[in-house]
Design a protein around this motif. Structure first.
Motif, PDB file in Angstrom:
ATOM      1  N   SER A  83     -31.209  40.958   6.382  1.00 48.99           N
ATOM      2  CA  SER A  83     -31.488  39.668   6.224  1.00 48.99           C
ATOM      3  C   SER A  83     -30.484  38.779   5.591  1.00 48.99           C
ATOM      4  CB  SER A  83     -32.764  39.244   5.507  1.00 48.99           C
ATOM      5  OG  SER A  83     -32.469  39.560   4.117  1.00 48.99           O
ATOM      6  N   GLY A  84     -29.753  39.691   4.907  1.00 54.83           N
ATOM      7  CA  GLY A  84     -28.356  38.833   4.134  1.00 54.83           C
ATOM      8  C   GLY A  84     -28.850  38.214   2.918  1.00 54.83           C
ATOM      9  N   VAL A  85     -30.023  38.014   2.557  1.00 55.90           N
ATOM     10  CA  VAL A  85     -30.574  37.563   1.224  1.00 55.90           C
ATOM     11  C   VAL A  85     -31.072  38.504   0.390  1.00 55.90           C
ATOM     12  CG1 VAL A  85     -31.219  35.254   2.435  1.00 55.90           C
ATOM     13  CG2 VAL A  85     -32.986  37.094   2.495  1.00 55.90           C
ATOM     14  N   ASP A  86     -30.989  39.596   0.889  1.00 55.97           N
ATOM     15  CA  ASP A  86     -31.001  40.923  -0.224  1.00 55.97           C
ATOM     16  C   ASP A  86     -32.257  40.716  -0.927  1.00 55.97           C
ATOM     17  OD1 ASP A  86     -28.743  41.284   0.956  1.00 55.97           O
ATOM     18  OD2 ASP A  86     -28.100  42.591  -0.951  1.00 55.97           O
ATOM     19  N   ASP A  87     -32.231  40.538  -2.261  1.00 52.64           N
ATOM     20  CA  ASP A  87     -33.252  40.433  -3.100  1.00 52.64           C
ATOM     21  C   ASP A  87     -34.006  39.141  -3.342  1.00 52.64           C
ATOM     22  OD1 ASP A  87     -31.651  39.329  -4.932  1.00 52.64           O
ATOM     23  OD2 ASP A  87     -31.796  40.783  -6.478  1.00 52.64           O
ATOM     24  N   HIS A  88     -33.968  38.084  -2.430  1.00 54.28           N
ATOM     25  CA  HIS A  88     -34.493  36.934  -2.506  1.00 54.28           C
ATOM     26  C   HIS A  88     -36.179  37.103  -2.509  1.00 54.28           C
ATOM     27  CE1 HIS A  88     -36.416  33.146  -1.224  1.00 54.28           C
ATOM     28  NE2 HIS A  88     -35.323  32.731  -0.877  1.00 54.28           N
ATOM     29  N   PRO A  89     -36.632  36.662  -3.922  1.00 53.27           N
ATOM     30  CA  PRO A  89     -38.075  37.143  -3.914  1.00 53.27           C
ATOM     31  C   PRO A  89     -39.256  36.523  -2.700  1.00 53.27           C
ATOM     32  CG  PRO A  89     -37.553  35.318  -5.356  1.00 53.27           C
ATOM     33  CD  PRO A  89     -36.125  35.899  -4.808  1.00 53.27           C
ATOM     34  N   GLY A  90     -38.732  35.650  -1.944  1.00 49.93           N
ATOM     35  CA  GLY A  90     -39.553  35.286  -0.908  1.00 49.93           C
ATOM     36  C   GLY A  90     -39.408  36.267   0.314  1.00 49.93           C
ATOM     37  N   VAL A  91     -38.613  37.454   0.178  1.00 41.15           N
ATOM     38  CA  VAL A  91     -38.438  38.157   1.365  1.00 41.15           C
ATOM     39  C   VAL A  91     -38.505  39.486   1.016  1.00 41.15           C
ATOM     40  CG1 VAL A  91     -36.685  39.087   3.142  1.00 41.15           C
ATOM     41  CG2 VAL A  91     -37.130  36.684   2.416  1.00 41.15           C
ATOM     42  N   TYR A  92     -37.823  40.068  -0.229  1.00 38.20           N
ATOM     43  CA  TYR A  92     -37.722  41.437  -0.858  1.00 38.20           C
ATOM     44  C   TYR A  92     -38.883  41.924  -1.011  1.00 38.20           C
ATOM     45  CZ  TYR A  92     -35.687  45.272  -3.324  1.00 38.20           C
ATOM     46  OH  TYR A  92     -35.422  46.390  -3.530  1.00 38.20           O
ATOM     47  N   CYS A  93     -39.177  43.280  -0.555  1.00 38.12           N
ATOM     48  CA  CYS A  93     -40.462  44.106  -0.793  1.00 38.12           C
ATOM     49  C   CYS A  93     -41.650  43.399  -0.107  1.00 38.12           C
ATOM     50  CB  CYS A  93     -40.375  44.238  -2.221  1.00 38.12           C
ATOM     51  SG  CYS A  93     -39.305  45.965  -2.729  1.00 38.12           S
ATOM     52  N   ARG A  94     -41.570  42.570   0.626  1.00 38.92           N
ATOM     53  CA  ARG A  94     -42.759  41.843   1.075  1.00 38.92           C
ATOM     54  C   ARG A  94     -43.264  42.734   2.327  1.00 38.92           C
ATOM     55  NH1 ARG A  94     -44.804  37.707  -0.534  1.00 38.92           N
ATOM     56  NH2 ARG A  94     -46.002  37.701   1.282  1.00 38.92           N
ATOM     57  N   PRO A  95     -44.435  42.630   2.851  1.00 37.94           N
ATOM     58  CA  PRO A  95     -44.818  43.452   3.895  1.00 37.94           C
ATOM     59  C   PRO A  95     -44.167  43.114   5.040  1.00 37.94           C
ATOM     60  CG  PRO A  95     -46.904  42.762   2.848  1.00 37.94           C
ATOM     61  CD  PRO A  95     -45.677  41.993   2.176  1.00 37.94           C
ATOM     62  N   LEU A  96     -43.855  44.107   6.112  1.00 35.54           N
ATOM     63  CA  LEU A  96     -43.100  43.665   7.327  1.00 35.54           C
ATOM     64  C   LEU A  96     -43.564  42.467   7.878  1.00 35.54           C
ATOM     65  CD1 LEU A  96     -42.373  47.282   8.666  1.00 35.54           C
ATOM     66  CD2 LEU A  96     -40.979  45.980   7.159  1.00 35.54           C
ATOM     67  N   ASN A  97     -42.616  41.665   8.543  1.00 35.57           N
ATOM     68  CA  ASN A  97     -43.092  40.470   9.279  1.00 35.57           C
ATOM     69  C   ASN A  97     -44.038  39.613   8.583  1.00 35.57           C
ATOM     70  OD1 ASN A  97     -41.472  41.776  11.618  1.00 35.57           O
ATOM     71  ND2 ASN A  97     -43.329  43.208  11.777  1.00 35.57           N
ATOM     72  N   SER A  98     -43.611  39.333   7.233  1.00 31.85           N
ATOM     73  CA  SER A  98     -44.678  38.597   6.655  1.00 31.85           C
ATOM     74  C   SER A  98     -44.218  37.199   6.041  1.00 31.85           C
ATOM     75  CB  SER A  98     -45.420  39.054   5.514  1.00 31.85           C
ATOM     76  OG  SER A  98     -44.600  39.458   4.505  1.00 31.85           O
ATOM     77  N   SER A  99     -42.908  37.114   6.151  1.00 29.69           N
ATOM     78  CA  SER A  99     -42.060  35.826   5.318  1.00 29.69           C
ATOM     79  C   SER A  99     -41.326  35.037   6.726  1.00 29.69           C
ATOM     80  CB  SER A  99     -41.058  36.523   4.460  1.00 29.69           C
ATOM     81  OG  SER A  99     -40.325  35.303   3.876  1.00 29.69           O
ATOM     82  N   VAL A 100     -42.180  34.106   6.843  1.00 29.47           N
ATOM     83  CA  VAL A 100     -41.430  32.810   7.456  1.00 29.47           C
ATOM     84  C   VAL A 100     -40.058  32.293   6.854  1.00 29.47           C
ATOM     85  CG1 VAL A 100     -41.739  30.669   8.825  1.00 29.47           C
ATOM     86  CG2 VAL A 100     -43.325  32.471   9.060  1.00 29.47           C
ATOM     87  N   ASP A 101     -39.004  32.476   7.023  1.00 23.90           N
ATOM     88  CA  ASP A 101     -37.836  32.135   5.984  1.00 23.90           C
ATOM     89  C   ASP A 101     -36.910  30.962   6.785  1.00 23.90           C
ATOM     90  OD1 ASP A 101     -36.167  33.585   3.932  1.00 23.90           O
ATOM     91  OD2 ASP A 101     -34.793  32.571   5.363  1.00 23.90           O
ATOM     92  N   VAL A 102     -36.768  30.236   5.416  1.00 29.85           N
ATOM     93  CA  VAL A 102     -36.149  28.754   5.717  1.00 29.85           C
ATOM     94  C   VAL A 102     -34.960  28.893   6.273  1.00 29.85           C
ATOM     95  CG1 VAL A 102     -35.417  26.716   4.651  1.00 29.85           C
ATOM     96  CG2 VAL A 102     -37.388  27.673   4.037  1.00 29.85           C
ATOM     97  N   TYR A 103     -33.956  29.869   5.710  1.00 30.52           N
ATOM     98  CA  TYR A 103     -32.707  29.952   6.061  1.00 30.52           C
ATOM     99  C   TYR A 103     -32.607  30.762   7.577  1.00 30.52           C
ATOM    100  CZ  TYR A 103     -29.345  34.219   6.168  1.00 30.52           C
ATOM    101  OH  TYR A 103     -28.583  35.114   6.281  1.00 30.52           O
ATOM    102  N   LEU A 104     -33.536  31.623   7.817  1.00 34.80           N
ATOM    103  CA  LEU A 104     -33.478  32.258   9.151  1.00 34.80           C
ATOM    104  C   LEU A 104     -33.790  31.101  10.301  1.00 34.80           C
ATOM    105  CD1 LEU A 104     -33.785  34.597  11.384  1.00 34.80           C
ATOM    106  CD2 LEU A 104     -36.133  34.945  10.573  1.00 34.80           C
ATOM    107  N   ASN A 105     -34.869  30.394  10.165  1.00 36.60           N
ATOM    108  CA  ASN A 105     -35.405  29.301  11.104  1.00 36.60           C
ATOM    109  C   ASN A 105     -34.092  28.273  11.192  1.00 36.60           C
ATOM    110  OD1 ASN A 105     -38.166  29.842  12.197  1.00 36.60           O
ATOM    111  ND2 ASN A 105     -38.081  30.420  10.100  1.00 36.60           N
ATOM    112  N   SER A 106     -33.566  27.914  10.191  1.00 35.57           N
ATOM    113  CA  SER A 106     -32.241  26.941  10.126  1.00 35.57           C
ATOM    114  C   SER A 106     -31.234  27.477  11.015  1.00 35.57           C
ATOM    115  CB  SER A 106     -32.012  26.446   8.857  1.00 35.57           C
ATOM    116  OG  SER A 106     -32.912  26.053   8.083  1.00 35.57           O
TER     117      SER A 106
END
Length: 402
Positions: free
Chosen positions: A174-197
């Motif tokens: 992801s490039g955001v490594d331990d961003h708490p809105g992504v890291y260790c969350r269930p697969l495919n569960s985080s809609v990411d601001v940076y990714l969509n931007s």
């Protein structure tokens, strides 16, 4: 507010710092260029330090963005990087986010649906266009177009949601490594601001490329960009906090319930990623102003003496530490996101904010060079001290142009 440990550099000091950085980069970047490694058939650039000999997606892209003053020397390398990535593209359109000397081409394979690895980030079109702008080789865009299109469609098909937004598969790649809105969350569960931007910018870049090599498909990309921008603005903006947040879409695996879930849940972490709609040009000017005034330029949140923090200082998850795999993105100052934010700020006319951040980050880099004769991967936001991987150059080249 408490006074900062040091005052912002003036114009003369800014120029001196930038010269120190440029001189260092001009001397060091040739050591990071490789003619070929393993099954890679084209030259590429690596980050340096512990990452030597590995081609990474956004690392190579932003490293070469920073080498724009030397574009005549690195135009062939930029082209080589994008050609290597497309050479390793799988049948489903996915591309490895990192290629090493052990990597094998899997042209007939697909990315397994249960893999926790993301495809390369959606900036391959931006990479190809940069290479074209550096070396002017007109055939590159035409020859790359179908592969670039397949990569965008792979992201849509594998990571799209019914919300019209994309999720990261996991934190891996992801490039955001331990961003708490992504890291260790269930697969495919985080809609990411940076990714969509980033995907919004990718669609816009595909639109630009199509105008040159496939005019009949310009509207194909225009429509996608417009729809994605609408969804970013509608769903990722939190009207209460007035901030862009990731969304939790893990409710899809909640099992049998008696009531259909018709709402989305924001993952409320004020991070550098919250500012990425500004970098992408996907936000309304008024929202950009709010983000800058309420979150970015607040010293209790993102603004730091050494640049911009990667996570707001008043967040419970905030921490500045030395770590690797995952690297720490919960507080330290990184050059790449400081550059991206400054680029967005200038596009929206926030010159004073951009100059403040640029001055601080260039001072951080120049002081590291003066003191240690090398650069680090990331920095302490209060003191500017390098925290890990001495000898890391990579996207720190952006200090030459920020």
């Amino acid at each position: 507010m408490l006074p900062l440990p040091w005052s912002d550099p003036g114009q003369i000091e800014d120029n001196q710092n930038r010269k120190v950085i440029r001189d260092f980069i001009e001397q060091s970047f040739p050591d990071r260029i490789h003619p070929l490694v393993g099954e890679m058939q084209y030259p590429f650039i690596d980050p340096g330090a512990a990452y030597k000999g590995i081609l990474w997606d956004w690392d190579a892209y932003f490293s070469l963005r920073g080498l724009q003053p030397w574009k005549e020397k690195v135009g062939g390398v930029a082209e080589g990087c994008i050609r290597n990535f497309l050479d390793f593209q799988r049948a489903d359109g996915s591309i490895p986010y990192a290629i090493t000397k052990w990597s094998k081409k899997e042209n007939g394979a697909t990315r397994p649906p249960d893999s926790d690895k993301n495809s390369a980030k959606p900036l391959m079109a931006q990479f190809a266009l940069m290479a074209f702008e550096y070396n002017g080789k007109e055939s590159l865009l035409a020859e790359s177009y179908e592969g670039l299109k397949k990569h965008c469609l792979h992201w849509e098909e594998s990571q799209g949601t019914e919300l019209g937004l994309l999720t990261f598969r996991s934190h891996r790649g992801s490039g955001v490594d331990d961003h708490p809105g992504v890291y260790c969350r269930p697969l495919n569960s985080s809609v990411d601001v940076y990714l969509n931007s980033m995907m919004f910018r990718e669609y816009r870049t595909m639109e630009t490329i199509a105008r040159q090599v496939r005019p009949t498909e310009v509207s194909f990309w225009e429509d996608r960009a417009h729809a994605l921008q609408e969804n970013i603005e509608k769903l990722l903006w939190d009207p209460i906090d007035q901030c862009y947040y990731n969304l939790d879409v893990g409710y899809h695996r909640s099992g049998k319930v008696n009531q259909e879930v018709t709402w989305v849940t924001p993952l409320k972490f004020k991070s550098w990623t919250s500012l990425m709609p500004i970098w992408a040009g996907a936000t309304a000017p008024e929202r950009a102003r709010i983000m800058v005034e309420r979150h970015l330029m607040d010293e209790s949140k993102l603004l730091a003496p050494a640049g911009m923090r990667s996570l707001a200082r008043n967040e419970p998850a905030y921490e500045v530490k030395i770590s690797s795999n995952p690297s720490c993105w919960r507080g330290p100052v990184w050059v790449v996101n400081n550059f991206m934010v400054c680029e967005g700020l200038r596009a929206y006319g926030f010159e004073e904010a951009a100059t403040t951040i640029a001055s601080r980050i260039t001072k951080t880099l120049a002081d590291d060079i003066r003191t240690n004769n090398h650069l680090h991967e990331y920095y302490d936001p209060e003191t500017g001290k390098g925290l890990t991987h001495p000898g890391f150059v990579n996207w720190n080249t952006l200090g030459a142009i920020i």
